[in-house]
Scaffold this motif. Structure first.
Motif, PDB file in Angstrom:
ATOM      1  N   ALA A 197      14.556  -8.331   9.325  1.00  0.00           N
ATOM      2  CA  ALA A 197      14.464  -9.442  10.271  1.00  0.00           C
ATOM      3  C   ALA A 197      13.882 -10.685   9.600  1.00  0.00           C
ATOM      4  CB  ALA A 197      13.599  -9.038  11.466  1.00  0.00           C
ATOM      5  N   ALA A 198      12.892 -10.495   8.746  1.00  0.00           N
ATOM      6  CA  ALA A 198      12.276 -11.625   8.047  1.00  0.00           C
ATOM      7  C   ALA A 198      13.262 -12.280   7.087  1.00  0.00           C
ATOM      8  CB  ALA A 198      11.036 -11.166   7.296  1.00  0.00           C
ATOM      9  N   ILE A 199      14.056 -11.473   6.396  1.00  0.00           N
ATOM     10  CA  ILE A 199      15.047 -12.003   5.454  1.00  0.00           C
ATOM     11  C   ILE A 199      16.141 -12.770   6.193  1.00  0.00           C
ATOM     12  CG2 ILE A 199      16.831 -11.360   3.792  1.00  0.00           C
ATOM     13  CD1 ILE A 199      15.032  -9.038   2.911  1.00  0.00           C
ATOM     14  N   LYS A 200      16.612 -12.186   7.302  1.00  0.00           N
ATOM     15  CA  LYS A 200      17.676 -12.843   8.076  1.00  0.00           C
ATOM     16  C   LYS A 200      17.196 -14.141   8.726  1.00  0.00           C
ATOM     17  CE  LYS A 200      20.249  -8.616   9.137  1.00  0.00           C
ATOM     18  NZ  LYS A 200      20.681  -7.676  10.207  1.00  0.00           N
ATOM     19  N   GLY A 201      15.923 -14.174   9.102  1.00  0.00           N
ATOM     20  CA  GLY A 201      15.394 -15.357   9.778  1.00  0.00           C
ATOM     21  C   GLY A 201      14.855 -16.411   8.847  1.00  0.00           C
ATOM     22  N   ALA A 202      15.052 -16.240   7.535  1.00  0.00           N
ATOM     23  CA  ALA A 202      14.474 -17.170   6.559  1.00  0.00           C
ATOM     24  C   ALA A 202      14.996 -18.591   6.728  1.00  0.00           C
ATOM     25  CB  ALA A 202      14.746 -16.668   5.147  1.00  0.00           C
ATOM     26  N   LYS A 203      16.295 -18.739   6.944  1.00  0.00           N
ATOM     27  CA  LYS A 203      16.890 -20.078   7.004  1.00  0.00           C
ATOM     28  C   LYS A 203      16.558 -20.811   8.302  1.00  0.00           C
ATOM     29  CE  LYS A 203      20.707 -18.980   3.886  1.00  0.00           C
ATOM     30  NZ  LYS A 203      22.174 -18.941   3.702  1.00  0.00           N
ATOM     31  N   SER A 204      16.194 -20.053   9.335  1.00  0.00           N
ATOM     32  CA  SER A 204      15.903 -20.693  10.625  1.00  0.00           C
ATOM     33  C   SER A 204      14.468 -21.202  10.720  1.00  0.00           C
ATOM     34  CB  SER A 204      16.166 -19.699  11.760  1.00  0.00           C
ATOM     35  OG  SER A 204      15.300 -18.579  11.662  1.00  0.00           O
ATOM     36  N   LYS A 205      13.622 -20.788   9.793  1.00  0.00           N
ATOM     37  CA  LYS A 205      12.215 -21.206   9.820  1.00  0.00           C
ATOM     38  C   LYS A 205      11.862 -21.855   8.491  1.00  0.00           C
ATOM     39  CE  LYS A 205      10.788 -17.589  13.043  1.00  0.00           C
ATOM     40  NZ  LYS A 205       9.866 -16.457  13.305  1.00  0.00           N
ATOM     41  N   ALA A 206      11.973 -23.173   8.434  1.00  0.00           N
ATOM     42  CA  ALA A 206      11.676 -23.901   7.199  1.00  0.00           C
ATOM     43  C   ALA A 206      10.174 -23.885   6.925  1.00  0.00           C
ATOM     44  CB  ALA A 206      12.163 -25.339   7.310  1.00  0.00           C
ATOM     45  N   SER A 207       9.797 -23.565   5.696  1.00  0.00           N
ATOM     46  CA  SER A 207       8.390 -23.517   5.315  1.00  0.00           C
ATOM     47  C   SER A 207       8.204 -24.177   3.959  1.00  0.00           C
ATOM     48  CB  SER A 207       7.888 -22.070   5.261  1.00  0.00           C
ATOM     49  OG  SER A 207       7.994 -21.452   6.517  1.00  0.00           O
ATOM     50  N   THR A 208       7.012 -24.705   3.738  1.00  0.00           N
ATOM     51  CA  THR A 208       6.660 -25.358   2.485  1.00  0.00           C
ATOM     52  C   THR A 208       5.471 -24.651   1.852  1.00  0.00           C
ATOM     53  OG1 THR A 208       7.394 -27.489   3.355  1.00  0.00           O
ATOM     54  CG2 THR A 208       5.981 -27.529   1.404  1.00  0.00           C
ATOM     55  N   TYR A 209       5.566 -24.418   0.551  1.00  0.00           N
ATOM     56  CA  TYR A 209       4.470 -23.770  -0.184  1.00  0.00           C
ATOM     57  C   TYR A 209       3.486 -24.825  -0.675  1.00  0.00           C
ATOM     58  CZ  TYR A 209       2.030 -21.384  -4.009  1.00  0.00           C
ATOM     59  OH  TYR A 209       1.080 -20.874  -4.849  1.00  0.00           O
ATOM     60  N   SER A 210       2.200 -24.532  -0.518  1.00  0.00           N
ATOM     61  CA  SER A 210       1.153 -25.410  -1.037  1.00  0.00           C
ATOM     62  C   SER A 210       0.055 -24.562  -1.655  1.00  0.00           C
ATOM     63  CB  SER A 210       0.550 -26.274   0.084  1.00  0.00           C
ATOM     64  OG  SER A 210       1.507 -27.147   0.630  1.00  0.00           O
ATOM     65  N   LEU A 211      -0.627 -25.130  -2.639  1.00  0.00           N
ATOM     66  CA  LEU A 211      -1.769 -24.471  -3.275  1.00  0.00           C
ATOM     67  C   LEU A 211      -2.973 -25.394  -3.138  1.00  0.00           C
ATOM     68  CD1 LEU A 211      -2.800 -22.067  -5.018  1.00  0.00           C
ATOM     69  CD2 LEU A 211      -2.304 -23.484  -7.029  1.00  0.00           C
ATOM     70  N   TYR A 212      -3.977 -24.950  -2.375  1.00  0.00           N
ATOM     71  CA  TYR A 212      -5.182 -25.743  -2.165  1.00  0.00           C
ATOM     72  C   TYR A 212      -6.281 -25.272  -3.108  1.00  0.00           C
ATOM     73  CZ  TYR A 212      -2.950 -27.257   2.189  1.00  0.00           C
ATOM     74  OH  TYR A 212      -2.076 -27.775   3.118  1.00  0.00           O
ATOM     75  N   GLU A 213      -7.018 -26.226  -3.642  1.00  0.00           N
ATOM     76  CA  GLU A 213      -8.151 -25.943  -4.516  1.00  0.00           C
ATOM     77  C   GLU A 213      -9.444 -26.223  -3.770  1.00  0.00           C
ATOM     78  OE1 GLU A 213      -7.583 -27.591  -8.634  1.00  0.00           O
ATOM     79  OE2 GLU A 213      -5.918 -28.616  -7.654  1.00  0.00           O
ATOM     80  N   GLY A 214     -10.430 -25.348  -3.946  1.00  0.00           N
ATOM     81  CA  GLY A 214     -11.676 -25.540  -3.227  1.00  0.00           C
ATOM     82  C   GLY A 214     -12.871 -24.967  -3.956  1.00  0.00           C
ATOM     83  N   ARG A 215     -14.052 -25.339  -3.449  1.00  0.00           N
ATOM     84  CA  ARG A 215     -15.319 -24.811  -3.940  1.00  0.00           C
ATOM     85  C   ARG A 215     -15.974 -24.012  -2.832  1.00  0.00           C
ATOM     86  NH1 ARG A 215     -15.196 -25.024  -9.412  1.00  0.00           N
ATOM     87  NH2 ARG A 215     -14.605 -27.096 -10.125  1.00  0.00           N
ATOM     88  N   GLY A 216     -16.629 -22.908  -3.230  1.00  0.00           N
ATOM     89  CA  GLY A 216     -17.319 -22.072  -2.273  1.00  0.00           C
ATOM     90  C   GLY A 216     -18.804 -22.006  -2.568  1.00  0.00           C
ATOM     91  N   PRO A 217     -19.537 -21.170  -1.854  1.00  0.00           N
ATOM     92  CA  PRO A 217     -20.976 -21.023  -2.071  1.00  0.00           C
ATOM     93  C   PRO A 217     -21.311 -20.664  -3.517  1.00  0.00           C
ATOM     94  CG  PRO A 217     -20.310 -19.940  -0.044  1.00  0.00           C
ATOM     95  CD  PRO A 217     -19.049 -20.340  -0.737  1.00  0.00           C
ATOM     96  N   GLY A 218     -22.422 -21.180  -3.991  1.00  0.00           N
ATOM     97  CA  GLY A 218     -22.893 -20.844  -5.330  1.00  0.00           C
ATOM     98  C   GLY A 218     -22.071 -21.420  -6.461  1.00  0.00           C
ATOM     99  N   GLY A 219     -21.226 -22.416  -6.169  1.00  0.00           N
ATOM    100  CA  GLY A 219     -20.401 -23.007  -7.217  1.00  0.00           C
ATOM    101  C   GLY A 219     -19.157 -22.212  -7.544  1.00  0.00           C
ATOM    102  N   SER A 220     -18.787 -21.270  -6.691  1.00  0.00           N
ATOM    103  CA  SER A 220     -17.568 -20.497  -6.918  1.00  0.00           C
ATOM    104  C   SER A 220     -16.332 -21.357  -6.652  1.00  0.00           C
ATOM    105  CB  SER A 220     -17.544 -19.261  -6.002  1.00  0.00           C
ATOM    106  OG  SER A 220     -17.669 -19.636  -4.650  1.00  0.00           O
ATOM    107  N   SER A 221     -15.226 -20.952  -7.240  1.00  0.00           N
ATOM    108  CA  SER A 221     -13.957 -21.662  -7.064  1.00  0.00           C
ATOM    109  C   SER A 221     -12.977 -20.776  -6.305  1.00  0.00           C
ATOM    110  CB  SER A 221     -13.353 -22.045  -8.422  1.00  0.00           C
ATOM    111  OG  SER A 221     -14.206 -22.930  -9.121  1.00  0.00           O
ATOM    112  N   VAL A 222     -12.158 -21.402  -5.467  1.00  0.00           N
ATOM    113  CA  VAL A 222     -11.147 -20.652  -4.727  1.00  0.00           C
ATOM    114  C   VAL A 222      -9.809 -21.372  -4.811  1.00  0.00           C
ATOM    115  CG1 VAL A 222     -12.729 -19.557  -3.106  1.00  0.00           C
ATOM    116  CG2 VAL A 222     -11.790 -21.797  -2.562  1.00  0.00           C
ATOM    117  N   LEU A 223      -8.743 -20.587  -4.881  1.00  0.00           N
ATOM    118  CA  LEU A 223      -7.384 -21.093  -4.771  1.00  0.00           C
ATOM    119  C   LEU A 223      -6.777 -20.462  -3.520  1.00  0.00           C
ATOM    120  CD1 LEU A 223      -5.962 -20.946  -8.424  1.00  0.00           C
ATOM    121  CD2 LEU A 223      -6.923 -22.898  -7.214  1.00  0.00           C
TER     122      LEU A 223
END
Length: 311
Positions: free
Chosen positions: A134-160
């Motif tokens: 169902a997910a494969i068949k419905g791929a074209k009907s639901k347009a999505s965009t990929y993004s990668l966010y960069e961030g900082r967390g507690p104690g100077g940690s990094s998150v993607l």
């Protein structure tokens, strides 16, 4: 009395979340000698029955025996809520990944390596075949965009944060709010702490049910053409091995590992931390709360961090 109960039930979600985490931690999961956790307790006027104020007046002291050989941070990251809710959320994220893979490379997994890798992940997580289709068949009907966010967390940690969304503005604002309210922030530069690699995850047990020793795993990595291998535990505390390679070699490494008798769980590109940080217990708790909140957001595919494991 009723006013006091009502006031107590309104105590902020942060206290409830972190208190629950602390109790789980002390009960069975983490080597933690002592935790001090301030909890907001409502005070009330017993004579009038009216609620007066909240005051910081309680500390929770917990302790647990050390568990040698267990990875402290991997345990923290994998603590989840009810299994049914987690399963539903996991299938939703896999459906998003399937739709994105189809949009990028077509619906035939024989000619779309990314799609083939995601389908393998779905099968490894026991996602129903009908849901995958169902997910494969419905791929074209639901347009999505990929993004990668960069961030900082507690104690100077990094998150993607990998995101797949049909509304970039909404997702950006929601993730920004989650970070800002929980000791983090969106910022540039976190990406430099990671390297994108191919990762083949396999069962850590051999055909006889015995754990594969790291020395043997290194030999298998060399035979398969992998660059490195890491030992870890999955969400159910089962031993797994992660074989790391460059992305173009991912498929070949997986096939060689299968030929060597290893059972592949997943094979996909991932971000591997190249620069790690150690956190205090207090920052580790805060980082857990932040990462779980981000991961629960509907548009998030996966969250990576550079927090160093503690044994």
């Amino acid at each position: 009395a009723m006013a006091t109960v009502a006031a107590f039930q309104s105590v902020c979600s942060w206290n409830r979340r972190c208190l629950l985490f602390s109790l789980r931690w002390s009960a069975k999961l983490l080597p933690k000698p002592r935790v001090l956790l301030s909890v907001s307790i409502p005070s009330s006027n017993q004579a009038s029955g009216q609620h007066c104020s909240f005051s910081q007046c309680a500390e929770i002291h917990t302790s647990a025996a050390n568990s040698a050989g267990h990875n402290k941070w991997s345990k923290v990251k994998h603590i989840k809520g009810p299994k049914d809710a987690e399963r539903s959320r996991m299938f939703a994220k896999l459906s998003i990944m399937l739709r994105f893979a189809v949009r990028e490379g077509g619906s035939n997994p024989e000619f779309n390596t990314q799609l083939a890798n995601v389908i393998e992940q779905c099968r490894a997580k026991n996602m129903p075949k009908t849901s995958i289709e169902a997910a494969i068949k419905g791929a074209k009907s639901k347009a999505s965009t990929y993004s990668l966010y960069e961030g900082r967390g507690p104690g100077g940690s990094s998150v993607l944060i990998e995101v797949l969304t049909d509304n970039n503005s909404r997702s950006h604002q929601e993730i920004k709010n989650i970070l800002n309210k929980n000791g983090g922030s969106l910022c540039e530069g976190a990406r430099h702490c990671f390297e994108r690699k191919g990762v083949v995850t396999v069962n850590g047990l051999d055909n006889n049910g015995q754990q594969i020793e790291l020395e043997r795993a290194l030999e298998l990595a060399i035979e398969a053409g992998a660059e490195d291998v890491k030992q870890a535990e999955d969400e159910e505390d089962k031993v797994i091995l992660k074989f790391v390679s460059d992305i173009p070699s991912l498929r070949d490494v997986r096939q060689r590992l299968n030929a060597l008798g290893l059972l592949t769980v997943t094979a996909a590109p991932e971000f591997i931390a190249t620069t790690t940080v150690q956190l205090t217990d207090r920052d580790l708790e805060a980082a857990f709360c932040l990462i779980e909140l981000i991961d629960e957001y509907q548009d998030v595919i996966k969250v990576y961090d550079n927090i160093e494991s503690k044994s």
